[in-house]
Design a protein around this motif. Structure first.
Motif, PDB file in Angstrom:
ATOM      1  N   SER A   1       0.815   5.295   0.308  1.00 15.29           N
ATOM      2  CA  SER A   1      -0.042   4.121   0.494  1.00 15.29           C
ATOM      3  C   SER A   1       0.660   3.055   1.318  1.00 15.29           C
ATOM      4  N   TYR A   2       1.996   3.010   1.260  1.00 12.92           N
ATOM      5  CA  TYR A   2       2.746   2.071   2.105  1.00 12.92           C
ATOM      6  C   TYR A   2       2.693   2.512   3.567  1.00 12.92           C
ATOM      7  N   TYR A   3       2.932   3.790   3.836  1.00 22.97           N
ATOM      8  CA  TYR A   3       2.987   4.242   5.227  1.00 22.97           C
ATOM      9  C   TYR A   3       1.635   4.069   5.915  1.00 22.97           C
ATOM     10  N   TRP A   4       0.559   4.421   5.223  1.00 22.02           N
ATOM     11  CA  TRP A   4      -0.756   4.404   5.851  1.00 22.02           C
ATOM     12  C   TRP A   4      -1.420   3.035   5.787  1.00 22.02           C
ATOM     13  N   ALA A   5      -0.650   2.024   5.406  1.00 23.16           N
ATOM     14  CA  ALA A   5      -1.133   0.645   5.520  1.00 23.16           C
ATOM     15  C   ALA A   5      -0.843   0.174   6.939  1.00 23.16           C
ATOM     16  N   PHE A   6      -1.882  -0.107   7.716  1.00 23.66           N
ATOM     17  CA  PHE A   6      -1.685  -0.406   9.137  1.00 23.66           C
ATOM     18  C   PHE A   6      -0.928  -1.720   9.323  1.00 23.66           C
ATOM     19  N   SER A   7      -1.299  -2.748   8.574  1.00 16.69           N
ATOM     20  CA  SER A   7      -0.603  -4.033   8.626  1.00 16.69           C
ATOM     21  C   SER A   7       0.210  -4.189   7.352  1.00 16.69           C
ATOM     22  N   LYS A   8       1.499  -3.988   7.478  1.00 15.68           N
ATOM     23  CA  LYS A   8       2.382  -4.051   6.316  1.00 15.68           C
ATOM     24  C   LYS A   8       2.979  -5.455   6.213  1.00 15.68           C
ATOM     25  N   PRO A   9       3.022  -6.051   5.032  1.00 16.76           N
ATOM     26  CA  PRO A   9       2.605  -5.519   3.728  1.00 16.76           C
ATOM     27  C   PRO A   9       1.205  -5.931   3.305  1.00 16.76           C
ATOM     28  N   ASP A  10       0.412  -6.525   4.239  1.00 12.18           N
ATOM     29  CA  ASP A  10      -0.894  -7.069   3.842  1.00 12.18           C
ATOM     30  C   ASP A  10      -1.849  -5.987   3.362  1.00 12.18           C
ATOM     31  N   ASP A  11      -1.801  -4.801   3.974  1.00 12.66           N
ATOM     32  CA  ASP A  11      -2.750  -3.731   3.629  1.00 12.66           C
ATOM     33  C   ASP A  11      -2.266  -2.829   2.493  1.00 12.66           C
ATOM     34  N   ILE A  12      -1.072  -3.102   1.956  1.00 10.37           N
ATOM     35  CA  ILE A  12      -0.590  -2.293   0.828  1.00 10.37           C
ATOM     36  C   ILE A  12      -1.410  -2.632  -0.406  1.00 10.37           C
ATOM     37  N   PRO A  13      -1.986  -1.645  -1.092  1.00  2.00           N
ATOM     38  CA  PRO A  13      -2.812  -1.947  -2.272  1.00  2.00           C
ATOM     39  C   PRO A  13      -1.979  -2.553  -3.389  1.00  2.00           C
ATOM     40  N   MET A  14      -2.661  -3.286  -4.260  1.00  2.00           N
ATOM     41  CA  MET A  14      -1.974  -3.876  -5.401  1.00  2.00           C
ATOM     42  C   MET A  14      -1.596  -2.792  -6.413  1.00  2.00           C
ATOM     43  N   PHE A  15      -0.458  -2.962  -7.028  1.00  2.00           N
ATOM     44  CA  PHE A  15       0.058  -2.028  -8.035  1.00  2.00           C
ATOM     45  C   PHE A  15      -0.015  -0.575  -7.542  1.00  2.00           C
ATOM     46  N   PRO A  16       0.636  -0.259  -6.428  1.00  2.00           N
ATOM     47  CA  PRO A  16       0.528   1.105  -5.882  1.00  2.00           C
ATOM     48  C   PRO A  16       1.112   2.167  -6.807  1.00  2.00           C
ATOM     49  N   VAL A  17       2.198   1.848  -7.520  1.00  2.00           N
ATOM     50  CA  VAL A  17       2.808   2.842  -8.407  1.00  2.00           C
ATOM     51  C   VAL A  17       1.893   3.129  -9.591  1.00  2.00           C
ATOM     52  N   GLY A  18       1.355   2.074 -10.201  1.00  2.00           N
ATOM     53  CA  GLY A  18       0.459   2.274 -11.340  1.00  2.00           C
ATOM     54  C   GLY A  18      -0.811   3.010 -10.960  1.00  2.00           C
ATOM     55  N   ALA A  19      -1.386   2.646  -9.791  1.00  2.00           N
ATOM     56  CA  ALA A  19      -2.608   3.324  -9.344  1.00  2.00           C
ATOM     57  C   ALA A  19      -2.341   4.798  -9.065  1.00  2.00           C
ATOM     58  N   SER A  20      -1.205   5.102  -8.440  1.00  2.00           N
ATOM     59  CA  SER A  20      -0.867   6.498  -8.162  1.00  2.00           C
ATOM     60  C   SER A  20      -0.642   7.273  -9.456  1.00  2.00           C
ATOM     61  N   PHE A  21      -0.021   6.634 -10.440  1.00  2.00           N
ATOM     62  CA  PHE A  21       0.215   7.293 -11.727  1.00  2.00           C
ATOM     63  C   PHE A  21      -1.099   7.645 -12.417  1.00  2.00           C
ATOM     64  N   MET A  22      -2.059   6.723 -12.383  1.00  2.00           N
ATOM     65  CA  MET A  22      -3.355   6.995 -13.017  1.00  2.00           C
ATOM     66  C   MET A  22      -4.115   8.082 -12.274  1.00  2.00           C
ATOM     67  N   ARG A  23      -4.069   8.083 -10.937  1.00  2.00           N
ATOM     68  CA  ARG A  23      -4.720   9.154 -10.174  1.00  2.00           C
ATOM     69  C   ARG A  23      -4.118  10.505 -10.507  1.00  2.00           C
ATOM     70  N   THR A  24      -2.806  10.538 -10.628  1.00  2.00           N
ATOM     71  CA  THR A  24      -2.124  11.804 -10.911  1.00  2.00           C
ATOM     72  C   THR A  24      -2.560  12.369 -12.251  1.00  2.00           C
ATOM     73  N   LEU A  25      -2.582  11.535 -13.284  1.00  2.00           N
ATOM     74  CA  LEU A  25      -2.961  12.020 -14.615  1.00  2.00           C
ATOM     75  C   LEU A  25      -4.448  12.329 -14.719  1.00  2.00           C
ATOM     76  N   ARG A  26      -5.272  11.635 -13.973  1.00  2.00           N
ATOM     77  CA  ARG A  26      -6.715  11.842 -14.087  1.00  2.00           C
ATOM     78  C   ARG A  26      -7.191  13.094 -13.355  1.00  2.00           C
ATOM     79  N   TYR A  27      -6.604  13.370 -12.188  1.00  2.00           N
ATOM     80  CA  TYR A  27      -7.161  14.432 -11.349  1.00  2.00           C
ATOM     81  C   TYR A  27      -6.260  15.660 -11.191  1.00  2.00           C
ATOM     82  N   HIS A  28      -4.960  15.526 -11.333  1.00  2.00           N
ATOM     83  CA  HIS A  28      -4.080  16.593 -10.848  1.00  2.00           C
ATOM     84  C   HIS A  28      -3.134  17.148 -11.901  1.00  2.00           C
ATOM     85  N   VAL A  29      -3.485  17.055 -13.160  1.00  2.00           N
ATOM     86  CA  VAL A  29      -2.655  17.666 -14.202  1.00  2.00           C
ATOM     87  C   VAL A  29      -2.590  19.179 -14.005  1.00  2.00           C
ATOM     88  N   GLY A  30      -3.707  19.788 -13.648  1.00  2.00           N
ATOM     89  CA  GLY A  30      -3.736  21.229 -13.446  1.00  2.00           C
ATOM     90  C   GLY A  30      -2.854  21.680 -12.298  1.00  2.00           C
TER      91      GLY A  30
END
Length: 668
Positions: free
Chosen positions: A436-465
């Motif tokens: 999410s940091y790399y694909w933010a075109f204007s750094k750091p303005d385009d970096i999403p809030m709480f990127p680590v927490g959001a990635s952690f929730m996505r991982t547990l919700r969709y990709h446990v298998g």
């Protein structure tokens, strides 16, 4: 820009105008493996519950006296030590009865005591004189609790024969040693504080090194490269000097012949000539590599600096290894507790065994009669007054006990799978945050809030298998390696050279396979975090992308490995040297009132500090390494997707574009 390899596995990534980082709309992946993993976890919990119901870890945590009670627990809470009446019977290999029964308990009376004897004592021949009172000979604290020396009518000889009191005792600790123990406890408190200080220093040095990488990474890398070349040049000069010296002495290998003393070959000119040629070839290869791959080394340096910036914008990523460590600690604790409970799940079996065969009636007792040590009474066997209830083994009857070995195997495999899964979750979470940091075109303005927490929730919700799938593949390889190690250990003495060679080859092959699987899994998790596809597709896409840029992969991997190794070596070595000066007393802390000579066994806390420093450094540098790998894959896809035009601008940093002679076109 030309490609890095002649073969082009897979199609290059195509431009997608809607892509701007990790996909938000995604679905669950590898559902079948997710279900299988959940079933295994539920079974693992079931095994743990059964082990908890049937097991009793007190069997391995506390000693037991002759009556079956635990020392230091329950009624004997204030009596933590176990005292043997005749310790010589424990070491006697001629005890045929115990050898036949394969018993685990020493065939002598054992009681729980508050303190072990501090002086040597033995019953003298004069104590066997009739009329000698037992209370004047024995110590009540060292006799069986059922015997009251003040009221008993038994003679000294009867008490000794029935093993109601010991006829001798050996000093275990003295008064002087007790004071030393108290002093040692105080010293251990000081050592514990110093260990904590050393670990804090290791954390600070790790953070400082990662901070320096952001500003002086090029200097550090080129210093390492120059140092390597200088070392090679010195080696070449030294070999030439040795070769010329022995050539003047006419020291040739023909004068030595074949010998098993390899030191002899260091005194002939041909040996130094061979080493000289090898070093020259290696030095030439390194120089040619630097000349032709200098651009890719600059890319590696730029990516390392970019990784430092990414971590600087999301400092919470440095704390995420603590989450991984906590989950791993849970896995290890659960596995260890389950293993102990399973090992002690059988009920202990006690049988009647004579402690002294001097009585004729004792020969009829062969140890086939079971008994309960807490209700056993030797008066039930009048023909053998020394009959005692001795522990033999654990009950192996019943469905649960018969499958104990299988349950332990299940415990070990489930443990490995859980550990690999936890590591996979950590890698996928960090990969999503850094992507999410790399694909933010204007750094750091385009970096999403709480990127680590959001990635952690996505991982547990969709990709446990998907993570469970990759972890399962790695677990299978690790299990095979463990089996090979077990076979090698058990058959080492009986193997012939051919069998040992085959087994060694198998171990080497599976070691390489495990490393390869870890490499594939790591890059697959990065792709999963970005695109949300299943494990097989992600692994294929990651492998194809890396193979299309194989030279960049090799250069970046080696440069990063050398730099991170240097960082770990700096942290661990520096903290280790500092702890040595502290614990050896060469450096004193303010308020330290103890002399350095009193800090005995200071190597153990030094080893503890070094090991802890390595774990801390590894935790920080693993985050950094994951950031480099993630940004590298994103960089490769950025080159394939975009061309720097207004419609397809590059997302890479200005420094990277400058190295590659790339630029984004500006709107007029």
């Amino acid at each position: 820009m030309f490609n890095d390899c002649f073969l082009l596995p897979g199609e290059p990534a195509q431009f997608d105008p809607t892509f701007n980082g990790p996909i938000k709309k995604r679905g669950c992946t590898d559902i079948i493996c997710c279900i299988l993993f959940m079933v295994v976890i539920l079974g693992y919990i079931g095994v743990g519950m059964l082990a908890w119901l049937y097991g009793d870890p007190r069997h391995v945590l506390f000693p037991r006296n002759s009556t079956g009670w635990f020392c230091g627990n329950g009624p004997n809470k204030d009596k933590p030590h176990l005292f043997y009446f005749d310790i010589l019977k424990c070491a006697s290999s001629a005890n045929v009865l115990v050898a036949t029964l394969s018993g685990l308990q020493c065939p002598t009376t054992q009681i729980c005591v508050k303190e072990c004897p501090s002086t040597f004592w033995a019953v003298s021949p004069l104590d066997y004189i009739p009329g000698k009172l037992a209370k004047d000979v024995f110590n009540q604290s060292l006799c069986v609790p059922s015997l009251d020396l003040q009221k008993t009518n038994l003679s000294v000889s009867e008490i000794v024969n029935k093993e109601l009191c010991p006829f001798f005792s050996i000093p275990t600790t003295s008064g002087e040693e007790k004071s030393l123990i108290i002093h040692e406890v105080r010293l251990r408190k000081i050592k514990k504080r110093r260990i904590l200080h050393g670990l804090v220093i290791a954390m600070l040095v790790s953070l400082l090194f990662l901070l320096l990488l952001r500003f002086i990474a090029p200097v550090m890398i080129w210093l390492i490269i120059i140092g390597l070349l200088a070392s090679g040049a010195y080696g070449i000069w030294h070999c030439y000097w040795e070769y010329a010296n022995y050539k003047q002495q006419s020291a040739s290998i023909t004068n030595v012949g074949f010998t098993t003393n390899f030191q002899t070959y260091l005194h002939v000119q041909e040996t130094w000539l061979a080493i000289l040629i090898i070093l020259c070839v290696v030095e030439a290869i390194i120089l040619l590599t630097l000349i032709f791959l200098r651009t890719r080394i600059l890319i590696a340096i730029a990516l390392i600096q970019e990784s430092s910036r990414a971590i600087g914008h999301m400092m919470s990523s440095l704390a995420f290894p603590l989450v991984t460590f906590a989950l791993l600690l849970v896995c290890v604790s659960y596995w260890g507790a389950t293993a102990i409970y399973l090992a002690t799940s059988g009920q202990p079996i006690y049988k009647v065994v004579p402690l002294n065969h001097s009585y004729g009636g004792c020969t009829s007792i062969t140890g086939n009669v079971t008994c309960d040590p807490q209700t056993f009474n030797s008066s039930d066997y009048p023909e053998c007054p020394t009959a005692s209830c001795i522990f033999i083994n654990y009950n192996e009857e019943g469905l649960f006990q018969k499958n104990m070995f299988n349950l332990q195997i299940y415990n070990a495999i489930a443990f490995l799978w859980c550990v690999n899964f936890v590591i996979a979750v950590g890698q996928c979470t960090l990969a999503g945050a850094f992507a999410s940091y790399y694909w933010a075109f204007s750094k750091p303005d385009d970096i999403p809030m709480f990127p680590v927490g959001a990635s952690f929730m996505r991982t547990l919700r969709y990709h446990v298998g998907s993570l469970a799938f990759g972890s399962l593949i790695l677990t299978v390889v690790q299990v095979v390696r463990i089996i090979l190690e077990y076979i090698d250990h058990k058959t080492r003495s009986a193997q012939n050279p051919c069998a040992r060679f085959v087994l060694c080859c198998l171990k080497c092959c599976f070691w390489c396979l495990e490393k390869f699987i870890k490499f594939i899994n790591r890059n697959a998790y990065i792709m999963i975090a970005i695109y949300g596809k299943n494990f097989c597709v992600s692994a294929k896409n990651a492998f194809s992308l890396l193979m299309r840029n194989i030279i960049r992969v090799v250069v970046l991997d080696k440069v990063t490995d050398v730099l991170l190794f240097f960082g770990k070596l700096l942290v661990v070595g520096g903290v280790g040297v500092l702890s040595f000066f502290f614990f050896s007393g060469r450096i004193k802390l303010p308020g330290d009132t103890f002399r350095s000579e009193t800090l005995n066994y200071y190597w153990m806390p030094i080893i503890t500090v070094v090991f802890g420093s390595y774990l801390i450094a590894h935790g920080f540098f693993s985050v950094y390494n994951m950031c480099v790998d993630t940004l590298f894959l994103c960089f490769l896809e950025d080159l394939e997707r975009n061309d720097g035009s207004l419609q397809k601008p590059y997302f890479m940093s200005t420094n990277l574009m400058k190295i590659l002679n790339k630029s984004n076109k500006q709107a007029k």
